[in-house]
Design a protein around this motif. Structure first.
Motif, mmCIF file in Angstrom:
data_model
loop_
_atom_site.group_PDB
_atom_site.id
_atom_site.type_symbol
_atom_site.label_atom_id
_atom_site.label_comp_id
_atom_site.label_asym_id
_atom_site.label_seq_id
_atom_site.Cartn_x
_atom_site.Cartn_y
_atom_site.Cartn_z
ATOM 1 N N MET A 189 12.774 10.602 0.728
ATOM 2 C CA MET A 189 13.779 9.547 0.797
ATOM 3 C C MET A 189 14.677 9.621 -0.440
ATOM 4 O O MET A 189 14.215 9.976 -1.523
ATOM 5 C CB MET A 189 13.113 8.167 0.855
ATOM 6 C CG MET A 189 12.286 7.931 2.091
ATOM 7 S SD MET A 189 11.319 6.393 2.011
ATOM 8 C CE MET A 189 12.602 5.152 2.145
ATOM 9 N N PRO A 190 15.970 9.292 -0.297
ATOM 10 C CA PRO A 190 16.850 9.282 -1.477
ATOM 11 C C PRO A 190 16.315 8.340 -2.553
ATOM 12 O O PRO A 190 15.842 7.237 -2.259
ATOM 13 C CB PRO A 190 18.182 8.781 -0.903
ATOM 14 C CG PRO A 190 18.112 9.042 0.558
ATOM 15 C CD PRO A 190 16.674 8.915 0.935
ATOM 16 N N ALA A 191 16.415 8.767 -3.810
ATOM 17 C CA ALA A 191 15.865 7.985 -4.926
ATOM 18 C C ALA A 191 16.489 6.589 -5.003
ATOM 19 O O ALA A 191 15.788 5.599 -5.261
ATOM 20 C CB ALA A 191 16.083 8.734 -6.232
ATOM 21 N N PHE A 192 17.795 6.502 -4.760
ATOM 22 C CA PHE A 192 18.449 5.188 -4.864
ATOM 23 C C PHE A 192 17.921 4.232 -3.805
ATOM 24 O O PHE A 192 17.817 3.021 -4.020
ATOM 25 C CB PHE A 192 19.974 5.320 -4.752
ATOM 26 C CG PHE A 192 20.485 5.581 -3.365
ATOM 27 C CD1 PHE A 192 20.595 6.872 -2.886
ATOM 28 C CD2 PHE A 192 20.863 4.534 -2.536
ATOM 29 C CE1 PHE A 192 21.049 7.118 -1.595
ATOM 30 C CE2 PHE A 192 21.330 4.769 -1.243
ATOM 31 C CZ PHE A 192 21.419 6.070 -0.779
ATOM 32 N N ARG A 193 17.535 4.775 -2.627
ATOM 33 C CA ARG A 193 17.001 3.937 -1.557
ATOM 34 C C ARG A 193 15.607 3.421 -1.927
ATOM 35 O O ARG A 193 15.292 2.245 -1.715
ATOM 36 C CB ARG A 193 16.952 4.734 -0.255
ATOM 37 C CG ARG A 193 16.510 3.923 0.964
ATOM 38 C CD ARG A 193 16.596 4.757 2.237
ATOM 39 N NE ARG A 193 16.113 4.033 3.389
ATOM 40 C CZ ARG A 193 16.811 3.150 4.084
ATOM 41 N NH1 ARG A 193 18.048 2.877 3.719
ATOM 42 N NH2 ARG A 193 16.308 2.545 5.139
ATOM 43 N N ILE A 194 14.788 4.296 -2.491
ATOM 44 C CA ILE A 194 13.463 3.877 -2.935
ATOM 45 C C ILE A 194 13.588 2.785 -3.997
ATOM 46 O O ILE A 194 12.855 1.786 -3.978
ATOM 47 C CB ILE A 194 12.671 5.082 -3.479
ATOM 48 C CG1 ILE A 194 12.365 6.070 -2.344
ATOM 49 C CG2 ILE A 194 11.369 4.626 -4.137
ATOM 50 C CD1 ILE A 194 11.678 7.344 -2.800
ATOM 51 N N GLU A 195 14.532 2.963 -4.899
ATOM 52 C CA GLU A 195 14.749 1.968 -5.963
ATOM 53 C C GLU A 195 15.115 0.611 -5.367
ATOM 54 O O GLU A 195 14.602 -0.444 -5.795
ATOM 55 C CB GLU A 195 15.854 2.456 -6.900
ATOM 56 C CG GLU A 195 16.068 1.591 -8.132
ATOM 57 C CD GLU A 195 14.884 1.624 -9.084
ATOM 58 O OE1 GLU A 195 14.311 0.541 -9.330
ATOM 59 O OE2 GLU A 195 14.529 2.712 -9.560
ATOM 60 N N LEU A 196 16.007 0.604 -4.376
ATOM 61 C CA LEU A 196 16.410 -0.648 -3.728
ATOM 62 C C LEU A 196 15.236 -1.320 -3.028
ATOM 63 O O LEU A 196 15.109 -2.555 -3.034
ATOM 64 C CB LEU A 196 17.538 -0.381 -2.724
ATOM 65 C CG LEU A 196 18.918 -0.046 -3.302
ATOM 66 C CD1 LEU A 196 19.869 0.399 -2.197
ATOM 67 C CD2 LEU A 196 19.494 -1.250 -4.040
#
Length: 506
Positions: free
Chosen positions: A86-93
């Motif tokens: 999964m994209p890192a920014f999505r995991i962060e969100l």
């Protein structure tokens, strides 16, 4: 009476303890092992005081990851699947939305956790399975459990760029899986080939279908979907007889003419969904597997995955689309027009879903939940929620439900109302086309067509002029070597929107 999905596992592991439940190229895990490990890890969570809260499962896609899902439920919690792809920014969100106190991971993903804002505890699955089973704690948790308790949160894309966490409960999932397995005729002889990432609800078909029916699921390496011949070889090696795939995975095999070289010899049930199956590609599958059952599935994550099905039992010409058919038992589909009235036969309306399969809403997001989980406008007598899908449909002359388009794919261009899906359907019927995607750039009032295939742009446009009115002809047409796909196999329209924007800015 069944109130908990763990009853599927408990009953099957008694009957088939040593049978493989889940496997991949490297590992397998039996039903009894899934049961034992899930209860051990569930005991750990209970001992630590985690209860009725999200437990993030951040592990590689492998058989034991699925046992971790059940572990969270045994512990009286609900699982949230994440994946290193999964994209890192999505995991962060997602971490920001959940603020989880616990993450279950493996050696590789534990290292990745350092890259995210996470203040909870990280636990290694391989260590947790050594926990002594706390039978008393697990029994207490089960005794308190009710069928509207959450099982999982799956995050879907949000139009604002913020992922939406759909919360599903035991009752909706049991209703869905029981109906779907009956339609697919799944039993102990079924061998699923899993394509979907575990962080999408679509994997429930195999994951829960397996523990309910005593079937087996093999996880297909993602890389095989880039090499269709290898993919079919995998299906044959593991004797896979049932697949529930996105359309793009199937069309990749047929459009590259793999079926001419190698047939999936054990495949007898092919369920598909997510997008419209181009008749040209579907007919190739039907030609090479004439005895197989082909079932079109339709439904949103907000209604626990699938709500309608259609078993293909007649021939379709290139001008038609395969219906999404009829709702599962205990589900009603309502077509509502712009006046919130039932659409008359032939009229296009928004597909709305009523029934047990409707999920609980979005996690910690009352505003967006209230936008689409709404009071049934046809009922002013008592509270009754329906889910407004944002999809448009109509009934054909046989009373079969047809998916038309997304509401947000319906545009106003040159004074005309246009369905982008209609343009795509006409492109996909042309000889030499493998796949296509039509987007609309509102600010510049441009219809943009991207496609893959063996036809030149100029020739394609000329052929479209013979099929479509002038106002529906794309303003910009571009051939691609490969159609970009999202992680769950749908065409990546956001990427194509950005591609057009970047092209215009240069």
């Amino acid at each position: 009476m069944q109130r908990n999905i763990l009853q599927y596992l408990e009953e099957t592991q008694k009957r088939l303890p040593d049978k493989i439940a889940y496997g991949d190229e490297n590992n397998t895990i039996t039903f009894s092992k899934v049961y034992e490990e899930a209860r051990a890890v569930g005991s750990f969570l209970a001992n630590k005081g985690y209860y009725k809260e999200p437990i993030v499962i951040f592990m590689k896609k492998q058989p034991r990851t699925l046992a971790a899902f059940f572990a969270a439920i045994y512990g009286g919690c609900f699982y949230v699947p994440l994946d290193e792809e999964m994209p890192a920014f999505r995991i962060e969100l997602i971490f920001e939305k959940l603020k989880p106190r616990a993450v279950i991971c493996d050696e590789s993903t534990r290292v990745l956790l350092n890259d995210f804002t996470f203040s909870g505890e990280a636990y290694l699955y391989d260590e947790l399975i050594n926990t002594e089973i706390n039978h008393k704690a697990l029994a207490t948790i089960r005794d308190k459990a009710i069928d509207t308790d959450p099982i999982y949160i799956v995050f879907t894309s949000g139009s604002t760029g913020i992922p939406k966490g759909v919360v599903a409960c035991h009752r909706s999932v049991i209703d869905y899986i029981d109906n779907l397995m009956e339609v697919l005729k799944v039993d102990e002889t079924t061998i699923f080939g899993n394509q979907t990432p575990f962080y999408f609800d679509a994997c429930l078909k195999e994951v829960l279908g397996t523990i309910k029916c005593g079937a087996t699921t093999y996880i297909i390496p993602k890389s095989h979907f880039m090499f269709p011949l290898k993919l079919v070889e995998f299906l044959n090696e593991y004797k896979i007889n049932t697949v529930c795939w996105v359309v793009s995975a199937l069309t990749m095999i047929s459009s590259f003419r793999v079926l001419e070289k190698l047939i999936p010899e054990h495949l007898h049930t092919i369920a598909f969904g997510s997008e419209v199956f181009p008749i040209k590609q579907f007919n190739l599958w039907k030609e090479y597997l004439p005895s197989a059952r082909f079932i079109n599935l339709y439904g949103p994550t907000e209604a626990t995955g699938m709500s309608c099905y259609y078993e293909v039992e007649r021939a379709f010409n290139l001008e038609e689309v395969i219906p999404i058919g009829r709702p599962f038992k205990n589900t009603e589909v309502i077509l509502l027009n712009d006046d919130n009235k039932v659409a008359v036969p032939g009229e296009i309306g928004e597909i709305c879903i009523r029934g047990t399969s409707v999920t609980l809403g979005y996690y910690k997001d009352q505003e967006r939940t209230a936008e689409v989980f709404v009071q049934n406008p046809l009922n002013d007598s008592y509270p009754e929620l329906i889910y407004r899908t944002g999809d448009l449909g109509r009934y054909n002359q046989w009373g079969e439900l047809i998916f038309v388009s997304r509401k947000d794919y319906q545009i106003k261009h040159m004074g005309h109302r246009i369905e982008l899906g209609e343009i795509e359907a006409n492109v996909n019927r042309l000889e030499g086309i493998k796949s296509s995607c039509c987007i609309y750039h509102k600010e510049r009032d441009k219809i943009v067509l991207y496609y893959t295939g063996d036809i030149e742009v100029r020739a394609l446009v000329e052929r479209l002029k013979k099929k479509l009115p002038r106002y529906m002809i794309p303003n910009h047409t571009e051939a691609l070597e490969v159609m970009p796909l999202t992680p769950n196999g749908k065409i990546d329209r956001v990427y194509l929107q950005n591609k057009f924007l970047n092209k215009k800015e240069k």
